[in-house]
Design an enzyme around this catalytic site. Structure first.
Site, PDB file in Angstrom:
ATOM      1  N   TYR A   1      31.445  38.634  22.700  1.00 48.10           N
ATOM      2  CA  TYR A   1      32.396  38.289  23.756  1.00 48.10           C
ATOM      3  C   TYR A   1      32.308  39.266  24.926  1.00 48.10           C
ATOM      4  O   TYR A   1      32.405  38.875  26.090  1.00 48.10           O
ATOM      5  CB  TYR A   1      33.824  38.256  23.199  1.00 48.10           C
ATOM      6  CG  TYR A   1      34.813  37.708  24.196  1.00 48.10           C
ATOM      7  CD1 TYR A   1      34.937  36.334  24.374  1.00 48.10           C
ATOM      8  CD2 TYR A   1      35.593  38.547  24.982  1.00 48.10           C
ATOM      9  CE1 TYR A   1      35.805  35.815  25.306  1.00 48.10           C
ATOM     10  CE2 TYR A   1      36.474  38.041  25.906  1.00 48.10           C
ATOM     11  CZ  TYR A   1      36.580  36.674  26.077  1.00 48.10           C
ATOM     12  OH  TYR A   1      37.437  36.167  27.012  1.00 48.10           O
TER      13      TYR A   1
ATOM     14  N   SER B   1      43.717  43.258  33.551  1.00 44.25           N
ATOM     15  CA  SER B   1      43.425  41.834  33.513  1.00 44.25           C
ATOM     16  C   SER B   1      44.680  41.038  33.194  1.00 44.25           C
ATOM     17  O   SER B   1      45.512  41.454  32.383  1.00 44.25           O
ATOM     18  CB  SER B   1      42.360  41.551  32.458  1.00 44.25           C
ATOM     19  OG  SER B   1      42.198  40.164  32.248  1.00 44.25           O
TER      20      SER B   1
ATOM     21  N   TYR C   1      44.202  35.859  37.066  1.00 42.44           N
ATOM     22  CA  TYR C   1      43.596  34.562  36.821  1.00 42.44           C
ATOM     23  C   TYR C   1      44.615  33.536  37.304  1.00 42.44           C
ATOM     24  O   TYR C   1      45.741  33.485  36.815  1.00 42.44           O
ATOM     25  CB  TYR C   1      43.283  34.358  35.336  1.00 42.44           C
ATOM     26  CG  TYR C   1      42.038  35.065  34.885  1.00 42.44           C
ATOM     27  CD1 TYR C   1      40.800  34.740  35.433  1.00 42.44           C
ATOM     28  CD2 TYR C   1      42.084  36.050  33.910  1.00 42.44           C
ATOM     29  CE1 TYR C   1      39.643  35.378  35.019  1.00 42.44           C
ATOM     30  CE2 TYR C   1      40.932  36.697  33.486  1.00 42.44           C
ATOM     31  CZ  TYR C   1      39.722  36.351  34.055  1.00 42.44           C
ATOM     32  OH  TYR C   1      38.567  36.997  33.655  1.00 42.44           O
TER      33      TYR C   1
ATOM     34  N   THR D   1      40.547  36.784  40.744  1.00 40.32           N
ATOM     35  CA  THR D   1      39.236  36.335  40.278  1.00 40.32           C
ATOM     36  C   THR D   1      39.035  34.871  40.642  1.00 40.32           C
ATOM     37  O   THR D   1      39.799  34.009  40.219  1.00 40.32           O
ATOM     38  CB  THR D   1      39.107  36.537  38.761  1.00 40.32           C
ATOM     39  OG1 THR D   1      39.114  37.939  38.491  1.00 40.32           O
ATOM     40  CG2 THR D   1      37.820  35.936  38.236  1.00 40.32           C
TER      41      THR D   1
ATOM     42  N   ARG E   1      28.620  29.906  27.024  1.00 33.02           N
ATOM     43  CA  ARG E   1      28.279  31.240  26.549  1.00 33.02           C
ATOM     44  C   ARG E   1      27.814  31.152  25.094  1.00 33.02           C
ATOM     45  O   ARG E   1      28.624  31.157  24.168  1.00 33.02           O
ATOM     46  CB  ARG E   1      29.483  32.173  26.664  1.00 33.02           C
ATOM     47  CG  ARG E   1      29.989  32.341  28.091  1.00 33.02           C
ATOM     48  CD  ARG E   1      31.261  33.165  28.124  1.00 33.02           C
ATOM     49  NE  ARG E   1      31.809  33.265  29.472  1.00 33.02           N
ATOM     50  CZ  ARG E   1      32.998  33.798  29.764  1.00 33.02           C
ATOM     51  NH1 ARG E   1      33.752  34.268  28.784  1.00 33.02           N
ATOM     52  NH2 ARG E   1      33.425  33.851  31.013  1.00 33.02           N
TER      53      ARG E   1
ATOM     54  N   LYS F   1      37.795  38.488  44.095  1.00 37.51           N
ATOM     55  CA  LYS F   1      36.721  38.950  43.203  1.00 37.51           C
ATOM     56  C   LYS F   1      35.815  37.774  42.839  1.00 37.51           C
ATOM     57  O   LYS F   1      36.286  36.727  42.402  1.00 37.51           O
ATOM     58  CB  LYS F   1      37.330  39.558  41.945  1.00 37.51           C
ATOM     59  CG  LYS F   1      36.318  40.172  40.993  1.00 37.51           C
ATOM     60  CD  LYS F   1      37.047  40.871  39.854  1.00 37.51           C
ATOM     61  CE  LYS F   1      36.080  41.550  38.903  1.00 37.51           C
ATOM     62  NZ  LYS F   1      35.243  40.586  38.145  1.00 37.51           N
TER      63      LYS F   1
ATOM     64  N   HIS G   1      30.740  38.326  37.813  1.00 36.16           N
ATOM     65  CA  HIS G   1      31.477  38.413  36.551  1.00 36.16           C
ATOM     66  C   HIS G   1      30.596  39.015  35.449  1.00 36.16           C
ATOM     67  O   HIS G   1      30.659  38.605  34.288  1.00 36.16           O
ATOM     68  CB  HIS G   1      31.988  37.032  36.123  1.00 36.16           C
ATOM     69  CG  HIS G   1      33.306  37.067  35.408  1.00 36.16           C
ATOM     70  ND1 HIS G   1      34.501  36.876  36.047  1.00 36.16           N
ATOM     71  CD2 HIS G   1      33.622  37.271  34.101  1.00 36.16           C
ATOM     72  CE1 HIS G   1      35.485  36.940  35.176  1.00 36.16           C
ATOM     73  NE2 HIS G   1      34.983  37.197  33.986  1.00 36.16           N
TER      74      HIS G   1
ATOM     75  N   ARG H   1      28.545  36.592  33.331  1.00 39.48           N
ATOM     76  CA  ARG H   1      29.195  35.794  32.289  1.00 39.48           C
ATOM     77  C   ARG H   1      29.549  34.381  32.730  1.00 39.48           C
ATOM     78  O   ARG H   1      30.018  33.583  31.925  1.00 39.48           O
ATOM     79  CB  ARG H   1      30.475  36.503  31.825  1.00 39.48           C
ATOM     80  CG  ARG H   1      30.198  37.756  31.032  1.00 39.48           C
ATOM     81  CD  ARG H   1      31.455  38.582  30.807  1.00 39.48           C
ATOM     82  NE  ARG H   1      32.549  37.845  30.187  1.00 39.48           N
ATOM     83  CZ  ARG H   1      32.622  37.533  28.897  1.00 39.48           C
ATOM     84  NH1 ARG H   1      31.620  37.869  28.074  1.00 39.48           N
ATOM     85  NH2 ARG H   1      33.665  36.893  28.399  1.00 39.48           N
TER      86      ARG H   1
ATOM     87  N   ASP I   1      30.763  45.079  41.668  1.00 38.59           N
ATOM     88  CA  ASP I   1      30.613  45.236  40.232  1.00 38.59           C
ATOM     89  C   ASP I   1      29.467  44.363  39.745  1.00 38.59           C
ATOM     90  O   ASP I   1      28.848  43.651  40.518  1.00 38.59           O
ATOM     91  CB  ASP I   1      31.918  44.972  39.477  1.00 38.59           C
ATOM     92  CG  ASP I   1      32.264  43.496  39.278  1.00 38.59           C
ATOM     93  OD1 ASP I   1      31.373  42.620  39.330  1.00 38.59           O
ATOM     94  OD2 ASP I   1      33.454  43.209  39.049  1.00 38.59           O
TER      95      ASP I   1
ATOM     96  N   VAL J   1      26.610  47.760  36.656  1.00 41.72           N
ATOM     97  CA  VAL J   1      26.724  49.214  36.838  1.00 41.72           C
ATOM     98  C   VAL J   1      26.760  49.902  35.474  1.00 41.72           C
ATOM     99  O   VAL J   1      27.600  49.589  34.627  1.00 41.72           O
ATOM    100  CB  VAL J   1      27.989  49.567  37.638  1.00 41.72           C
ATOM    101  CG1 VAL J   1      28.156  51.082  37.749  1.00 41.72           C
ATOM    102  CG2 VAL J   1      27.927  48.936  39.024  1.00 41.72           C
TER     103      VAL J   1
ATOM    104  N   GLY K   1      32.803  48.116  34.371  1.00 43.99           N
ATOM    105  CA  GLY K   1      33.273  47.193  33.352  1.00 43.99           C
ATOM    106  C   GLY K   1      32.823  47.545  31.953  1.00 43.99           C
ATOM    107  O   GLY K   1      33.449  48.337  31.254  1.00 43.99           O
ATOM    108  N   ARG K   2      31.707  46.970  31.511  1.00 38.59           N
ATOM    109  CA  ARG K   2      31.297  47.091  30.114  1.00 38.59           C
ATOM    110  C   ARG K   2      31.207  48.524  29.596  1.00 38.59           C
ATOM    111  O   ARG K   2      31.624  48.780  28.458  1.00 38.59           O
ATOM    112  CB  ARG K   2      29.961  46.374  29.896  1.00 38.59           C
ATOM    113  CG  ARG K   2      30.071  44.840  29.908  1.00 38.59           C
ATOM    114  CD  ARG K   2      28.727  44.212  29.578  1.00 38.59           C
ATOM    115  NE  ARG K   2      28.771  42.765  29.485  1.00 38.59           N
ATOM    116  CZ  ARG K   2      28.438  41.931  30.467  1.00 38.59           C
ATOM    117  NH1 ARG K   2      28.034  42.420  31.647  1.00 38.59           N
ATOM    118  NH2 ARG K   2      28.494  40.618  30.287  1.00 38.59           N
TER     119      ARG K   2
END
Length: 391
Positions: A48, A130, A154, A180, A189, A262, A286, A289, A317, A320, A340-341
């Site tokens: 995910y 978020s 969202y 977003t 996905r 975004k 995103h 994604r 973003d 990075v 992010g990740r």
């Protein structure tokens, strides 16, 4: 000029600790964190967070695009003292880095969003919460104290839920709204589909909704009495593919602070954002994604910066992972970078301490790369400091 030597000095802290037999609990090469998380967590949560749309081509393109830009260092410039601070959305931030919105952090670590938010606040880094968080926005705000916090929206089908979210975020001290645009529906996905894993279906990532009076007003029974009905209601209003540019007026009417869009990749969309009275855009796909085969964020950045001119602040973003990535994004015209990740992986591996490790490593590498390239301030970077490798 304010010295930021402590960021660069983090490497000497590590070496000094080594004299006492201590080494970092996590790798200092942040590109190695994903592999560790793959071994630590189950395939559902890992997929995910790490997965992308389609075969992952956009995730890979984000990294390739940043890697093709190469820094051209300049010599014999005074970089003894550096000032990493930047002006962002009317506020002076100590560095050009913020934590971007990553939803449902409870699937990675029980500390979830409050742990990440406390880590950000401890280092003067803004935290973007978020809408799909595991923790209500008010609790995250309390965990941050006076830390700079932004709220990511969202955009719900239900105007009253959206209005309520904005009012709650403002009351809780979130200073900027990040909207977003690129997720009006979930993408195909395969990593999630192969595991039949969507946390929302289990009521995860719904804390802001299940604590919202406007959302609760749409339920026949309280969440505790019929959780699955609440989940179905959430799934029916989470996002709205029918939104168009004129709808931004509703957000401006209900939010009196800065609004940043975004998911902007096309120069014309930057111009439309400026025409609509927005304050900024995030050049983002995103994290790969949403659209398989999408343009890489770093490839889109120069065109959006040119279109934005002085009418919008441009953030960046997607892809990075390192301090030199931050240098490149700033040189290409970004005002600040959303991470992010990597911080999500740090959280998964070591909770709040893991997020702090990621921040300290990334900012130390950024500080050192900036100085060794001949720059004492982020705002001295320009496209002239980069060259583009042939594909």
């Amino acid at each position: 000029m304010e010295s930021t030597q402590p960021w660069a000095d983090h490497q000497y802290e590590i070496y000094l600790n080594g004299l006492m037999g201590a080494v970092p609990r996590l790798p200092t090469d942040l590109t190695r964190l994903e592999a560790l998380v793959e071994r630590r967590l189950g395939p559902g949560p890992v997929g995910y967070v790490a997965g992308g749309a389609g075969d992952g081509s956009t995730v890979r393109a984000n990294r390739s695009a940043l890697e093709r830009w190469r820094i051209v260092p300049r010599m014999l410039r005074d970089v003894h003292e550096r000032d990493l601070s930047v002006e962002v959305l009317g506020r002076r931030l100590p560095t050009p880095l913020a934590l971007g919105p990553v939803g449902i952090l409870t699937i990675l670590h029980p500390g979830a969003e409050p742990a990440a938010a406390r880590a950000a606040a401890a280092h003067g880094v803004p935290y973007t919460l978020s809408s799909a968080s595991s923790t209500p926005m008010e609790e995250v705000a309390e965990a941050m104290g006076d830390g700079e916090r932004w709220f990511q929206l969202y955009w719900s089908r239900d105007r009253e839920v959206t209005r309520s979210f904005l009012a709650r975020a403002k009351a809780a001290g979130y200073s900027a709204l990040f909207v977003t645009l690129d997720t009006p529906m979930l993408a195909w996905r395969p990593r999630d589909l192969d595991q039949a894993y969507l946390p929302f279906m289990h009521g995860l990532g719904t804390a802001n909704y299940f604590s919202d009076p406007a959302f609760l007003a749409g339920l026949a029974r309280p969440v505790a009495e019929d959780r699955q009905a609440a989940v179905r209601h959430f799934m029916g209003l989470f996002s709205d593919p029918g939104r168009t540019w004129p709808d931004l007026a509703f957000l401006r009417e209900n939010w009196d602070g800065p609004i940043v869009l975004k998911g902007v990749l096309h120069p014309d969309d930057a111009r439309l954002a400026a025409d609509a009275g927005m304050d900024g855009v995030v050049v983002s796909n995103h994290g790969g994604r949403q659209v398989a085969g999408s343009v890489a964020s770093a490839d889109a950045l120069p065109g959006v910066v040119a279109a934005a001119g002085d009418r919008l602040e441009v953030f960046f973003d997607s892809g990075v992972r390192t301090g030199d990535d931050v240098v490149k994004a700033l040189a290409l015209g970004a005002r600040a970078v959303l991470l992010g990740r990597p911080y999500a992986y740090g959280l998964a591996l070591d909770g709040q301490a893991g997020v702090e490790h990621v921040l300290r490593c990334l900012l130390a590498e950024f500080d050192l790369t900036l100085a060794l390239s001949g720059h004492a301030r982020p705002d001295s970077l320009s496209p002239a400091d980069l060259v583009r490798e042939a594909r």
